[in-house]
Design an enzyme around this catalytic site. Structure first.
Site, PDB file in Angstrom:
ATOM      1  CE1 TYR B  27      -3.684   2.608   0.450  1.00  0.00           C
ATOM      2  CE2 TYR B  27      -2.267   3.611   2.389  1.00  0.00           C
ATOM      3  CZ  TYR B  27      -3.407   3.509   1.348  1.00  0.00           C
ATOM      4  OH  TYR B  27      -4.054   4.571   1.349  1.00  0.00           O
ATOM      5  CD  GLU B  28       3.012   2.770   4.671  1.00  0.00           C
ATOM      6  OE1 GLU B  28       4.188   2.170   4.834  1.00  0.00           O
ATOM      7  OE2 GLU B  28       2.560   3.464   5.516  1.00  0.00           O
ATOM      8  CD  GLU B  84       7.980   0.865  12.722  1.00  0.00           C
ATOM      9  OE1 GLU B  84       8.290   2.076  13.320  1.00  0.00           O
ATOM     10  OE2 GLU B  84       8.506   0.402  11.501  1.00  0.00           O
ATOM     11  CB  ILE B  86      -1.997   1.439  12.194  1.00  0.00           C
ATOM     12  CG1 ILE B  86      -3.558   1.110  12.693  1.00  0.00           C
ATOM     13  CG2 ILE B  86      -2.026   2.742  11.598  1.00  0.00           C
ATOM     14  CD1 ILE B  86      -4.300   2.176  13.532  1.00  0.00           C
ATOM     15  CE1 TYR B  87      -2.582  -2.794   4.794  1.00  0.00           C
ATOM     16  CE2 TYR B  87      -2.841  -4.830   5.625  1.00  0.00           C
ATOM     17  CZ  TYR B  87      -2.939  -4.019   4.546  1.00  0.00           C
ATOM     18  OH  TYR B  87      -3.159  -4.554   3.264  1.00  0.00           O
ATOM     19  N   GLY B  94     -13.304   1.117   6.563  1.00  0.00           N
ATOM     20  CA  GLY B  94     -14.641   1.771   6.689  1.00  0.00           C
ATOM     21  C   GLY B  94     -15.435   1.308   7.872  1.00  0.00           C
ATOM     22  CG  ASN B 125      -2.088   7.202   3.405  1.00  0.00           C
ATOM     23  OD1 ASN B 125      -3.476   7.201   3.265  1.00  0.00           O
ATOM     24  ND2 ASN B 125      -1.753   6.217   4.472  1.00  0.00           N
ATOM     25  CE1 TYR B 132      -3.304   7.419  12.242  1.00  0.00           C
ATOM     26  CE2 TYR B 132      -2.057   8.505  10.683  1.00  0.00           C
ATOM     27  CZ  TYR B 132      -2.175   7.267  11.326  1.00  0.00           C
ATOM     28  OH  TYR B 132      -1.735   6.026  11.072  1.00  0.00           O
TER      29      TYR B 132
END
Lengths: 153, 153
Positions: B27-28, B84, B86-87, B94, B125, B132
């Site tokens: 994803y990153e 470190e 979060i996924y 959602g 992102n 956040y």
């Protein structure tokens, strides 16, 4: 500069280290951000469960710089040595003391079970970025630091 | 979503956690960056000297997300809890699972001797940054991540 000594910091260095941390925060234009107490700082470094370690640069008994590090974990890269702070008093810059302090942490990392070394630099601190470039440092600007405060300690 | 369970990760979760770490790296946009071995990952979390801890989100025995954290030290702020990773798996997003995982780490930080919580987000992102923001997060973009690699572990 033959009388410069790089050595591991001891508990007795903590008051001086705190003063240098504040010097660094002033250089980084954020002196009010230093809220940690000396007792918490000492306990975190020299209590039962140390979470940081440091080297100091000493000349004729005067501590004129330091590098402070701890262990981080990367889920991508494993155990990393993390350079939290590196600082040399203004009047002692340009004499290679920063490189000696940086090298001491890097050697610590290379001799231990670490995949690499990490740290952060301010994007406007060109002297620091130039210095780190000499080491083949990889720079990554696409991350944003995020934080939430709970309380002062 | 009443059957979602948030619990501490155990050693047995490590293979699944590694797979999720790789999902996050994709994803990153950096899947090749994951070089840590499963044995190093397990040992770092559940050996004699653990350096990371994690929560997992489980639904009917399936781990669909995680948050992984460790302890950092700030010379300005003292002991910090560091998030470190979060996924949450794409098909489970959602549903508030990310918030549950984030809250679990924040509670861990608030109940311990930590001055605050820190983490990093990618500057592109936007869903993460929006998420956040709801927590009153302070964002600081003026730092550059620097690294030097020693070896794979």
């Amino acid at each position: 500069m033959s009388n410069i000594v790089i050595r591991k910091a001891s508990r007795e260095d903590c008051p001086r280290l705190m003063a240098l941390v504040k010097g660094l925060a002033e250089y980084e234009k954020a002196p009010e951000e230093v809220t940690v107490s000396l007792s918490h700082f000492e306990e975190s470094g020299f209590g039962d469960n140390p979470v940081w370690w440091a080297f100091v640069a000493e000349i004729d008994g005067w501590v004129c710089g330091f590098s402070l590090y701890y262990i981080r974990y990367s889920t991508w890269k494993g155990r990393r040595i993390y350079l939290e702070d590196i600082y040399v008093e203004p009047e002692m810059r340009g004499k290679g003391i920063g490189a000696m302090l940086f090298d001491a942490v890097m050697q610590e990392g290379k001799s231990g079970d670490f995949s690499g070394m990490m740290w952060q630099a301010l994007d406007w601190n060109q002297p620091a970025l130039d210095f780190y470039s000499k080491y083949g440092t990889r720079f990554d600007e696409e991350w944003v630091n995020c934080s939430i405060e709970f309380k002062d300690v």
